[in-house]
Design a protein around this motif. Sequence first.
Motif, mmCIF file in Angstrom:
data_model
loop_
_atom_site.group_PDB
_atom_site.id
_atom_site.type_symbol
_atom_site.label_atom_id
_atom_site.label_comp_id
_atom_site.label_asym_id
_atom_site.label_seq_id
_atom_site.Cartn_x
_atom_site.Cartn_y
_atom_site.Cartn_z
ATOM 1 N N UNK A 179 37.341 -4.346 21.384
ATOM 2 C CA UNK A 179 36.100 -3.881 21.990
ATOM 3 C C UNK A 179 35.720 -4.909 23.048
ATOM 4 N N UNK A 180 35.963 -4.567 24.299
ATOM 5 C CA UNK A 180 35.756 -5.495 25.407
ATOM 6 C C UNK A 180 34.330 -5.356 25.929
ATOM 7 N N UNK A 181 33.694 -6.516 26.172
ATOM 8 C CA UNK A 181 32.371 -6.545 26.775
ATOM 9 C C UNK A 181 32.420 -7.383 28.044
ATOM 10 N N UNK A 182 31.644 -6.931 29.060
ATOM 11 C CA UNK A 182 31.661 -7.669 30.321
ATOM 12 C C UNK A 182 30.475 -7.247 31.176
ATOM 13 N N UNK A 183 30.325 -7.945 32.307
ATOM 14 C CA UNK A 183 29.304 -7.646 33.307
ATOM 15 C C UNK A 183 29.950 -7.674 34.679
ATOM 16 N N UNK A 184 29.550 -6.729 35.527
ATOM 17 C CA UNK A 184 30.048 -6.710 36.899
ATOM 18 C C UNK A 184 28.871 -6.844 37.856
ATOM 19 N N UNK A 185 28.895 -7.890 38.685
ATOM 20 C CA UNK A 185 27.857 -8.131 39.676
ATOM 21 C C UNK A 185 28.518 -8.269 41.041
ATOM 22 N N UNK A 186 27.997 -7.537 42.015
ATOM 23 C CA UNK A 186 28.567 -7.536 43.366
ATOM 24 C C UNK A 186 30.062 -7.213 43.336
ATOM 25 N N UNK A 187 30.411 -6.225 42.492
ATOM 26 C CA UNK A 187 31.779 -5.709 42.380
ATOM 27 C C UNK A 187 32.759 -6.729 41.803
ATOM 28 N N UNK A 188 32.254 -7.798 41.189
ATOM 29 C CA UNK A 188 33.122 -8.803 40.565
ATOM 30 C C UNK A 188 32.830 -8.869 39.070
ATOM 31 N N UNK A 189 33.908 -8.788 38.267
ATOM 32 C CA UNK A 189 33.766 -8.882 36.821
ATOM 33 C C UNK A 189 33.656 -10.340 36.390
ATOM 34 N N UNK A 190 32.871 -10.573 35.364
ATOM 35 C CA UNK A 190 32.784 -11.888 34.762
ATOM 36 C C UNK A 190 33.829 -12.040 33.678
ATOM 37 N N UNK A 191 33.746 -13.098 32.878
ATOM 38 C CA UNK A 191 34.697 -13.294 31.784
ATOM 39 C C UNK A 191 34.484 -12.272 30.668
ATOM 40 N N UNK A 192 35.575 -11.754 30.133
ATOM 41 C CA UNK A 192 35.493 -10.791 29.035
ATOM 42 C C UNK A 192 35.100 -11.473 27.729
ATOM 43 N N UNK A 193 34.427 -10.704 26.871
ATOM 44 C CA UNK A 193 34.187 -11.111 25.495
ATOM 45 C C UNK A 193 34.849 -10.081 24.591
ATOM 46 N N UNK A 194 35.620 -10.554 23.600
ATOM 47 C CA UNK A 194 36.384 -9.649 22.741
ATOM 48 C C UNK A 194 36.210 -9.929 21.251
ATOM 49 N N UNK A 195 35.694 -11.082 20.894
ATOM 50 C CA UNK A 195 35.667 -11.464 19.484
ATOM 51 C C UNK A 195 34.782 -10.516 18.679
ATOM 52 N N UNK A 196 35.215 -10.218 17.445
ATOM 53 C CA UNK A 196 34.483 -9.368 16.517
ATOM 54 C C UNK A 196 34.470 -10.025 15.143
ATOM 55 N N UNK A 197 33.454 -9.742 14.340
ATOM 56 C CA UNK A 197 33.398 -10.342 13.000
ATOM 57 C C UNK A 197 34.389 -9.725 12.030
ATOM 58 N N UNK A 198 34.933 -8.578 12.382
ATOM 59 C CA UNK A 198 35.872 -7.900 11.484
ATOM 60 C C UNK A 198 36.825 -7.023 12.263
ATOM 61 N N UNK A 199 37.221 -5.902 11.654
ATOM 62 C CA UNK A 199 38.176 -5.003 12.278
ATOM 63 C C UNK A 199 37.506 -4.133 13.331
ATOM 64 N N UNK A 200 38.338 -3.450 14.106
ATOM 65 C CA UNK A 200 37.874 -2.499 15.100
ATOM 66 C C UNK A 200 36.971 -1.459 14.429
ATOM 67 N N UNK A 201 35.691 -1.304 14.879
ATOM 68 C CA UNK A 201 34.753 -0.424 14.177
ATOM 69 C C UNK A 201 34.904 1.055 14.523
ATOM 70 N N UNK A 202 35.677 1.379 15.562
ATOM 71 C CA UNK A 202 35.883 2.766 15.968
ATOM 72 C C UNK A 202 37.264 3.239 15.522
ATOM 73 N N UNK A 203 37.357 4.512 15.149
ATOM 74 C CA UNK A 203 38.639 5.072 14.715
ATOM 75 C C UNK A 203 38.864 6.413 15.390
ATOM 76 N N UNK A 204 40.098 6.676 15.753
ATOM 77 C CA UNK A 204 40.430 7.968 16.339
ATOM 78 C C UNK A 204 40.087 9.103 15.369
ATOM 79 N N UNK A 205 39.483 10.155 15.898
ATOM 80 C CA UNK A 205 39.158 11.318 15.097
ATOM 81 C C UNK A 205 37.934 11.169 14.219
ATOM 82 N N UNK A 206 37.210 10.040 14.330
ATOM 83 C CA UNK A 206 36.068 9.772 13.453
ATOM 84 C C UNK A 206 34.755 9.766 14.247
#
Length: 345
Positions: free
Chosen positions: A267-294
């Motif tokens: 689950x990638x989080x980021x901000x884009x200002x003036x068409x430039x992306x900042x550093x990504x954040x990806x860390x999570x406390x557990x597993x991926x919370x979204x599942x296909x078909x759910x």
Amino acid sequence: MAFINTQTPYMFPAVPFTGKIRGGLKEGLEIKIKGTINSSADNIIVNFQTGSGGNDVAFHFNPRFEEGGYVVCNTRQQGQWGPEERTMKMPFKKGMLFELCFLVQESDFEVTVDRKFFLQYSHRVPYDLVDTIAVSGSLKLSIITFQNTSVGRCSETFQFRRTSNWCKPQSPGIQSAHQAQAPMDQTVNTVHSAPGQMFPTHGIQPVRYPTSHLAPFIALIPSGLYPSKSIIISGMVLPDATRFHINLRAGTDIAFHLNPRFDEQAVVRNTQINESWGPEERSLPGEMPFSRGQNFTVWILCESHCFKVAVNGQHLFEYAHRLMNLAAINNLEVAGDIQLTHVQP
């Protein structure tokens, strides 16, 4: 015609449940209940009442699974029930998800089940006396929402298809879905209210989109963001999903980009200002919370210093503001491999 947020939803409340309706019932108020019927269900009760005691119930909605199934409607005044109204149909199935919607109209309650009209119940007492909703019986609740709309039926389902480039945002001249053009056989269900504003509402229209990408679903956030403001997105991840994204925009900038990626289990989080992306954040406390078909529900709570994000009722992460002018963040954008059932900007 725009929806107006009237109060924060009740998320995953325990049953039996009793909760306040802020400001009481008003014409045009839509109350939507989502959950699951127990596999051994015998009955369900939804009461719109005055106070928590249950002696004065303006509308008693009571599906009963006995004798093939039927629904009882009634009104209780000063502890005394009036004559029952019975509908000899059962719109619910044991063990299945449901969406139950009540629309307050001038002369009656209109009830919709799974986005299909079910019944109307004429007011026997002034509906503006109601200030409480009570739910009990053989069910599990996922969410109870409150939306104001001047007229019409409950929200329809929105279908979204995947874009060709997931990380690249729309160009600065972003095109609203109802402005896009495409061949007649390529459509997506979305809606429009006032010119230039996009809201999840009952007036579903087929909307064209270009063959190269999907114009995203866009909703105005009235007055922009502020501390304590909540945004809720509910839907289902498509079985073959690759990615989807939720963007909170301030003009051409993206203050908060939430991008679940099933091909990366991230689950990638980021901000884009003036068409430039900042550093990504990806860390999570557990597993991926979204599942296909759910099914899923994303709750974004804006605080003074960060966004707090919960998925399916569980806190997931905080994202510190990188764009500090919260009031300028006034557009919600959603696109990707999902089917939306509820959006509350």
